[in-house]
Scaffold this active site. Structure first.
Site, mmCIF file in Angstrom:
data_model
loop_
_atom_site.group_PDB
_atom_site.id
_atom_site.type_symbol
_atom_site.label_atom_id
_atom_site.label_comp_id
_atom_site.label_asym_id
_atom_site.label_seq_id
_atom_site.Cartn_x
_atom_site.Cartn_y
_atom_site.Cartn_z
ATOM 1 N N SER A 145 0.959 -1.248 0.079
ATOM 2 C CA SER A 145 0.021 -0.164 0.071
ATOM 3 C C SER A 145 1.006 1.190 -0.056
ATOM 4 O O SER A 145 2.033 1.058 0.321
ATOM 5 C CB SER A 145 -0.852 -0.083 1.214
ATOM 6 O OG SER A 145 -1.521 1.240 1.356
ATOM 7 N N TYR A 158 -2.253 -0.962 10.283
ATOM 8 C CA TYR A 158 -2.187 -1.329 8.494
ATOM 9 C C TYR A 158 -0.867 -0.821 7.963
ATOM 10 O O TYR A 158 -0.342 -1.596 7.375
ATOM 11 C CB TYR A 158 -3.277 -0.681 8.022
ATOM 12 C CG TYR A 158 -3.482 -0.524 6.657
ATOM 13 C CD1 TYR A 158 -4.261 -1.590 6.012
ATOM 14 C CD2 TYR A 158 -3.006 0.390 5.780
ATOM 15 C CE1 TYR A 158 -4.381 -1.515 4.564
ATOM 16 C CE2 TYR A 158 -3.110 0.257 4.340
ATOM 17 C CZ TYR A 158 -3.714 -0.828 3.702
ATOM 18 O OH TYR A 158 -3.963 -0.863 2.339
#
Length: 263
Positions: A145, A158
């Site tokens: 990401s 995350y």
């Protein structure tokens, strides 16, 4: 782009979002698909949708929680049992978790994010790579990401797991390139998937669309990305045309990760 006819690709998190979009692109290129998701109903719907658009495609669906090592081994075994090999692996399944400051982040949610985003990716490579070694090579695309190449406020779990995915990608690349296995990662920015839509709901519960619009204005392109755009990049990285790209984490975010401060 190289044809995928006769090639077998595993896609995890295939029930929606980036997994679904990529599965559709791969089907159009003629790949045999092993689609994995924890949601049986979503998986069945995806299978029907892809077959209706590509009747000649051979599809295997496997319901699995990627945080469960035995379930991961099972989807790999079932893929080999049906197709005899694995040519490509889109190691995509993941969750965002919750948004909260680091010191007050819910520990159980943190552990769940680690189990799915980190251990799920690791288990996948652990069982797919030996099959690819036997086949004489393959292509792996892990999903990091932009949160794997920079910080993101209130998303410690995350961000930590996505940085780890990028690191594991580098290690797999240098350890198994000698076997003809090329491993890369993608770093999507704000792509308009159900997971990102849910994040906007957390940012502005009363008007998530306003949060989406505000976020898009920070991007050099002044828009969010579309899942199909990610699918095309992943398909290239899984193809034979990707013959000398290895160990990279490739941002697909409209250039936003290059910004310092606000635009």
């Amino acid at each position: 782009m190289s044809s995928f006819h006769g090639k077998t690709i595993i896609v995890t998190g295939a029930g929606m979002g980036l997994g679904l979009a990529t599965a559709k692109v791969l089907a159009q290129k003629g790949a045999n698909l092993s689609l994995v998701d924890y949601n049986k109903e979503a998986l069945s719907k995806v299978e029907q949708e892809i077959i209706s658009e590509n009747p000649a495609i051979d599809i295997l669906t496997v319901v699995a929680n990627v945080a469960d090592e035995a379930a991961v081994k099972n989807y790999v075994d079932k893929t080999v049992e049906k197709f005899g090999k694995i040519d490509g692996f889109y190691n995509n399944a993941g969750i965002e978790g919750k948004q909260a400051p680091l010191t007050t982040y819910d520990i159980e949610v943190f552990k769940k994010v680690v189990d799915i985003n980190l251990m799920g990716v690791y288990y996948g490579m652990r069982y797919v790579i030996p099959v690819m070694q036997q086949n004489g090579g393959g292509r792996i695309v892990n999903v990091a990401s932009v949160g794997g190449i920079r910080g993101v406020v209130n998303q410690t779990a995350y961000v930590a797991t996505k940085h780890a995915v990028s690191g594991m990608t580098k290690n797999a690349a240098i350890e198994y390139a000698k076997d003809g296995i090329f491993t890369n990662a993608i770093a999507p920015g704000a792509i308009l998937t159900p997971m990102v839509a849910e994040a906007f709901k957390q940012v502005n519960p009363s008007d998530p669309k306003a949060a989406e619009t505000e976020y898009a204005q920070r991007n050099p392109t002044r828009r969010l990305g579309q899942p199909e755009e990610v699918g095309k990049l992943v398909t290239f990285l899984l193809s034979d045309d990707c013959s000398y790209v290895n160990g990279q984490t490739i941002a697909i975010d409209g250039g936003e990760s290059n910004l310092y401060g606000t635009s």
